[in-house]
Design an enzyme around this catalytic site. Structure first.
Site, mmCIF file in Angstrom:
data_model
loop_
_atom_site.group_PDB
_atom_site.id
_atom_site.type_symbol
_atom_site.label_atom_id
_atom_site.label_comp_id
_atom_site.label_asym_id
_atom_site.label_seq_id
_atom_site.Cartn_x
_atom_site.Cartn_y
_atom_site.Cartn_z
ATOM 1 N N GLU A 1 21.398 60.101 91.689
ATOM 2 C CA GLU A 1 20.221 59.963 92.546
ATOM 3 C C GLU A 1 20.004 58.499 92.931
ATOM 4 O O GLU A 1 20.112 57.585 92.102
ATOM 5 C CB GLU A 1 18.999 60.487 91.775
ATOM 6 N N LYS B 1 14.384 65.578 98.322
ATOM 7 C CA LYS B 1 13.723 65.899 97.057
ATOM 8 C C LYS B 1 12.389 66.586 97.336
ATOM 9 O O LYS B 1 11.585 66.102 98.138
ATOM 10 C CB LYS B 1 13.531 64.635 96.225
ATOM 11 N N CYS C 1 17.100 65.844 90.595
ATOM 12 C CA CYS C 1 16.377 65.417 89.397
ATOM 13 C C CYS C 1 15.189 66.336 89.076
ATOM 14 O O CYS C 1 15.370 67.425 88.561
ATOM 15 C CB CYS C 1 15.950 63.959 89.535
ATOM 16 N N SER D 1 17.523 59.430 85.407
ATOM 17 C CA SER D 1 16.656 59.847 84.296
ATOM 18 C C SER D 1 16.720 58.819 83.175
ATOM 19 O O SER D 1 17.726 58.721 82.479
ATOM 20 C CB SER D 1 17.109 61.221 83.779
ATOM 21 N N LYS E 1 15.257 62.531 74.334
ATOM 22 C CA LYS E 1 15.114 63.121 75.665
ATOM 23 C C LYS E 1 16.255 64.078 76.002
ATOM 24 O O LYS E 1 16.078 65.006 76.791
ATOM 25 C CB LYS E 1 15.041 62.021 76.725
ATOM 26 N N GLY F 1 12.687 31.755 69.077
ATOM 27 C CA GLY F 1 12.211 31.149 67.849
ATOM 28 C C GLY F 1 12.602 32.002 66.661
ATOM 29 O O GLY F 1 12.259 33.191 66.613
ATOM 30 N N GLY G 1 11.401 35.472 59.580
ATOM 31 C CA GLY G 1 10.801 36.797 59.414
ATOM 32 C C GLY G 1 11.673 37.886 60.020
ATOM 33 O O GLY G 1 12.675 37.624 60.692
ATOM 34 N N ASP H 1 11.060 40.232 62.436
ATOM 35 C CA ASP H 1 11.065 40.498 63.872
ATOM 36 C C ASP H 1 12.040 39.586 64.606
ATOM 37 O O ASP H 1 12.838 40.042 65.431
ATOM 38 C CB ASP H 1 9.659 40.334 64.452
ATOM 39 N N SER H 2 11.963 38.295 64.334
ATOM 40 C CA SER H 2 12.884 37.381 65.010
ATOM 41 C C SER H 2 14.317 37.599 64.544
ATOM 42 O O SER H 2 15.263 37.407 65.315
ATOM 43 C CB SER H 2 12.467 35.923 64.800
ATOM 44 N N THR I 1 9.401 37.959 70.533
ATOM 45 C CA THR I 1 9.832 38.765 69.388
ATOM 46 C C THR I 1 8.739 39.641 68.781
ATOM 47 O O THR I 1 8.853 40.079 67.641
ATOM 48 C CB THR I 1 10.403 37.846 68.292
ATOM 49 N N GLU J 1 2.150 44.857 66.680
ATOM 50 C CA GLU J 1 1.431 43.618 66.972
ATOM 51 C C GLU J 1 0.881 43.631 68.389
ATOM 52 O O GLU J 1 -0.261 43.224 68.638
ATOM 53 C CB GLU J 1 2.368 42.429 66.776
#
Length: 552
Positions: A45, A113, A149, A175, A181, A290, A294, A296-297, A397, A402
């Site tokens: 598509e 469509k 679709c 999609s 999914k 950065g 921790g 996340d980074s 990050t 958060e």
């Protein structure tokens, strides 16, 4: 000997706006189909424009340019198989999402469509006009019908095609991924083949576009829902699918059935592919971030190394007087294990300079979150300076937990051009780190093995903006917070619903309040990989100014 019909499926990665590049990809696929003796080469598509275009397709000059490229494809693909490709159609003052079928240099069909999605990330009712249900088109020995679709998610289009003589259903898609999914798609398509008794080709694109990743996983079904072919997830693929005419109609012959990874691997792949394509399609070759020591980074650095290669990732440690030696050591160890560059820029002197500059104005006040945010914003300023100087795109990050409750500093640690973990709750960050340590795939450009030290995963999260700070000083434990957020954000549950599930009403109300008052931050946040149906951007759109709170 029974009739045969071969369709070449081009599960490819277009770039929005790169009309010439998308046309080249189309012709390369068509050439592959011609060499394989295909009767039809099919593209997804809106492939000529890339997907999603958003309001770009409403610009008449763009749409006419796309149509001109389609016209040139019609001429170029005259001597060989038919070519079917998605692209816009401006006709009679109306704009359609259309599927163009060419054969021998002429237009065979333009399917419009009919059902326009207007939910989650889709705004097609705003962009396009709804076309009438189109009839089938003949290509040699076979008659094909094309629900585009969303048209295949409703029974009426496929039913009308079957009743008007279609023998094979070809469903071109754009999609995008969200977790689990594939099963949803498969269930809808099985319903269509059971209802119509026709075989069905589900053709999806791959690649990243802004926050969305198109995950491919194209497949072919025979009547009764039998899977005949499944292409890989996320990878470009050109596959030749053969159909044979039987006494009961056309049937797809068994072909490739690619392995299907679990949800953890797919989520991680999405974050990698989203960043890789975002950089490639916007022109960035290197990134910086950065690296705090921790979790996340650490996972963002790992995703970046896997997406672009460790040599293209610059990690920067930005210690203050509150940064522990353990954090310095952990950041260094993450960079060493990944093989990325690590620079260190202390913010202690800039913090002192800011405090001195503001001393007169702040005289008589007590230190509070203001001083904490100064540190974060100085870090953001330094990282943006590095980004500007060396041309690296800055990655931010912050995780979804958060972002949901505003536990992030706008113009500080939120600064950046892209956020790979924007749609990943904190509890899933922990598990994703463990998954990556235990797994390596050939699409990862970073090293195999335990790239994130277990102590980084196991230690209590902290922003380290004051002495002995822990995230849980300000927030509920992440297991509780994420469960409440999953209710409020992903399920749109009420406060009463969550209380009935066993959560303390006071805690739920606090989280609800933080969620609503943080909308202005999310409005200005960097884009990031979409993993769920309720990601923060196009999926969930709330007003910034909002005084309503759930009274239940």
């Amino acid at each position: 000997m029974p009739n045969r019909f071969r369709i070449t499926l081009a599960q490819l990665n277009p770039t929005v706006g790169d009309l010439a590049g998308n046309a080249r990809k189309t012709l390369e696929a068509w050439e592959a189909g011609r060499e394989a003796g295909a009767d039809l080469v099919a593209l997804p598509e809106m492939f000529i424009t890339g997907y999603q275009t958003q309001d770009l397709v409403m610009k008449e000059a763009f749409t006419r340019d796309a149509m001109a490229h389609l016209d040139r494809l019609r001429e170029a693909a005259a001597d060989g198989p038919a070519l079917a490709i998605g692209g816009p159609l401006l006709q009679g003052g109306k704009l359609y999402n259309a599927y163009h079928v060419f054969r021998e240099g002429r237009l065979v069909s333009q399917v419009l469509k009919h059902h326009l999605p207007n939910e989650t990330v889709f705004d097609e009712v705003r962009l396009y006009d709804s076309g009438p249900i189109s009839g089938p088109y003949a290509l040699g020995v076979a008659r094909l019908g094309t629900p585009i679709c969303e048209d295949a998610w409703h029974e009426d289009v496929a039913e009308a095609l079957e009743e008007s003589g279609a023998e094979i259903l070809l469903v071109p898609n754009g999609s995008p991924y969200y977790r689990n999914k594939f099963e949803t798609r498969l269930n809808h398509m099985v319903a269509r083949v059971v209802e119509t008794g026709l075989p069905l080709v589900y053709l999806n694109m791959v690649g990243g576009q802004d926050d969305q990743v198109f995950d491919g996983a194209s497949f072919v079904l025979n009547p009764h829902g039998e899977l005949a072919v499944r292409l890989p997830v996320f990878d470009e693929a050109i596959s030749h699918v053969d159909f044979e005419e039987t006494d009961e109609g056309w049937r797809a012959l068994p072909g490739e059935e690619a392995a299907f990874p679990d949800a953890w691997e797919q989520d991680y792949r999405v974050m990698v592919e989203a960043l890789r394509d975002y950089c490639r399609k916007t022109g960035f070759r290197q990134v910086c971030l950065g690296l705090s020591g921790g979790i996340d980074s650490a996972i963002v650095a790992t995703i970046a190394a896997d997406a672009l290669g460790p040599e293209n990732v610059r990690c920067v440690m930005l210690p203050s007087k509150y940064t522990s030696q353990a954090s310095l050591d952990d950041a260094a160890e993450v960079a060493r294990r990944l093989g990325t560059r690590l620079d260190t820029v202390s913010i202690e002197k800039p913090v002192v300079a800011m405090e001195e500059a503001l001393a007169g104005l702040f005289e008589g006040t007590k230190p509070d979150i203001t001083e904490e945010n100064i540190q974060s914003r100085l870090r953001g300023n330094i990282l943006m300076a590095i980004s500007n100087k060396f041309g690296d795109m800055l990655l931010t990050t912050g995780n979804k937990s958060e972002g949901a409750v505003g536990y992030a500093t706008i113009y500080g640690d939120m600064a950046g051009g892209y956020n790979p973990i924007k749609d990943l709750y904190k509890t899933r960050v922990f598990e994703t780190c463990r998954w990556r340590n235990a797994n390596h795939r050939d699409w990862m450009m970073g090293p195999a093995g335990e790239v994130i030290p277990p102590r980084v995963i196991d230690k209590p999260p902290s922003a380290e903006l004051r002495e002995d700070q822990k995230d849980e000083d300000s927030l509920p434990p992440y297991e509780v917070l994420d469960a409440i957020l999953e209710g409020l954000v992903d399920r749109e549950a009420s406060v009463a619903d969550l209380v009935a599930e066993g959560f303390e009403r006071e805690t739920v109300k606090k989280v609800e309040h933080l969620l609503y008052i943080s909308e202005y931050k999310r409005f200005q946040s960097a884009p990031g990989a979409r993993l769920t149906k309720r990601s923060f951007w196009l999926d969930r759109r709330y007003p910034i100014v909002n005084r309503w709170r759930d009274p239940s």
